[in-house]
Design a protein around this motif. Structure first.
Motif, PDB file in Angstrom:
ATOM      1  N   GLY B  99       0.860  -1.258   0.152  1.00  0.00           N
ATOM      2  CA  GLY B  99      -0.014  -0.018   0.074  1.00  0.00           C
ATOM      3  C   GLY B  99       0.779   1.250   0.133  1.00  0.00           C
ATOM      4  O   GLY B  99       0.483   2.155  -0.456  1.00  0.00           O
ATOM      5  N   GLY B 100       1.936   1.161   0.637  1.00  0.00           N
ATOM      6  CA  GLY B 100       2.907   2.328   0.358  1.00  0.00           C
ATOM      7  C   GLY B 100       3.813   2.292  -0.643  1.00  0.00           C
ATOM      8  O   GLY B 100       4.023   3.544  -1.078  1.00  0.00           O
ATOM      9  N   TYR B 102       2.939   1.451  -3.742  1.00  0.00           N
ATOM     10  CA  TYR B 102       2.130   1.665  -4.961  1.00  0.00           C
ATOM     11  C   TYR B 102       1.115   2.622  -4.461  1.00  0.00           C
ATOM     12  O   TYR B 102       0.472   3.033  -5.449  1.00  0.00           O
ATOM     13  N   GLY B 103       1.002   2.978  -3.405  1.00  0.00           N
ATOM     14  CA  GLY B 103      -0.248   3.733  -3.034  1.00  0.00           C
ATOM     15  C   GLY B 103      -1.517   3.072  -3.293  1.00  0.00           C
ATOM     16  O   GLY B 103      -1.711   1.935  -3.982  1.00  0.00           O
ATOM     17  N   TYR B 104      -2.895   3.454  -2.485  1.00  0.00           N
ATOM     18  CA  TYR B 104      -3.916   2.514  -2.623  1.00  0.00           C
ATOM     19  C   TYR B 104      -4.457   3.092  -3.967  1.00  0.00           C
ATOM     20  O   TYR B 104      -4.345   3.785  -4.823  1.00  0.00           O
ATOM     21  N   PHE B 106      -8.383   3.688  -5.001  1.00  0.00           N
ATOM     22  CA  PHE B 106      -9.713   3.964  -4.131  1.00  0.00           C
ATOM     23  C   PHE B 106     -10.867   3.822  -5.273  1.00  0.00           C
ATOM     24  O   PHE B 106     -10.642   3.791  -6.511  1.00  0.00           O
TER      25      PHE B 106
END
Lengths: 116, 115
Positions: B99-100, B102-104, B106
């Motif tokens: 999650g960190g 690549y980022g989430y 939404f």
């Protein structure tokens, strides 16, 4: 607890000009991630750019770049050649994982207007 | 590419009623996050799940519960609704531990209005 501060509730920029959005954060961790998310009127949360704290090199994504100052705990977003479609709310976010699940802490946001 | 699907998009409930929000993560994503964004506010983390187990908990009221199913979709159940529960509820997904990196991603959110 981590906190994220965006000191500019609203900003405006002329189309084709450059604008910088500010973000500071507070943490006692050394390994974490930072993000800028864009939220247009559609309310969709869109990832703009991310930065790993252990990397010194500033991240860039096309017209978007960051100025990451780890010691100062500062993470500003620069938008070059601003376009009308850049108008949105921009949120700075801090992410840290203690066990693989990345909880994000967001700032209050900066509303960016682009003037034609 | 497939995105995070949330349903319904809009929901209107009366006070003291119950609401169920659903989230279908991106295929192969095993971690789901729920956030609440009040009017003019920043998103607040509620809860996350990994492999059907709660992995992290934020400012989720006791009236709310959530779970993740075997197909990785998640549901947020909200009971005894209050006017202050009116908000945009986001679901996000990622691969565990990334999650960190690549980022989430939404979803488009569910707008809940309590009247």
């Amino acid at each position: 607890a981590q906190t994220v501060t965006q000191s500019q509730p609203e900003m405006s920029v002329q189309e084709a000009e450059t604008v910088t959005l500010s973000c500071t954060y507070d943490t006692s961790e050394s390994d974490y991630y930072l993000f800028w998310y864009k939220q247009p009127p559609s309310r969709q949360m869109i990832l703009v750019i991310r930065q790993e704290a252990y990397k010194q090199q500033n991240a860039t994504e096309n017209r978007f770049s960051v100025n990451f100052q780890k010691a100062a705990k500062s993470f500003s977003l620069k938008i070059s050649d601003s376009q009308l479609g850049d108008a949105a709310m921009y949120f700075c976010a801090y992410g840290y994982s203690g066990a693989g699940s990345y909880q994000l802490t967001f700032g209050k946001g900066t509303k960016l207007s682009v003037i034609p | 590419a497939a995105g995070v699907i949330q349903s319904p998009r809009h929901l209107i409930k009366e006070k003291r009623e119950t609401a169920t929000l659903k989230c279908y993560p991106i295929p192969r994503h095993d971690t789901v996050y729920w956030y609440q964004q009040g009017p003019g506010q920043d998103p607040q983390f509620l809860i996350s799940f990994y492999e059907k187990m709660q992995s992290d908990k934020g400012s989720i009221p006791d009236r709310f519960s959530a779970q993740q199913f075997s197909d990785y979709h998640s549901e947020l159940n909200m009971s005894s609704l209050e006017l202050g529960d009116s908000a945009l509820y986001f679901c996000a997904s990622s691969l565990f531990g990334t999650g960190g990196v690549y980022g989430y991603t939404f979803g488009s959110g569910t707008r809940l209005t309590v009247v």
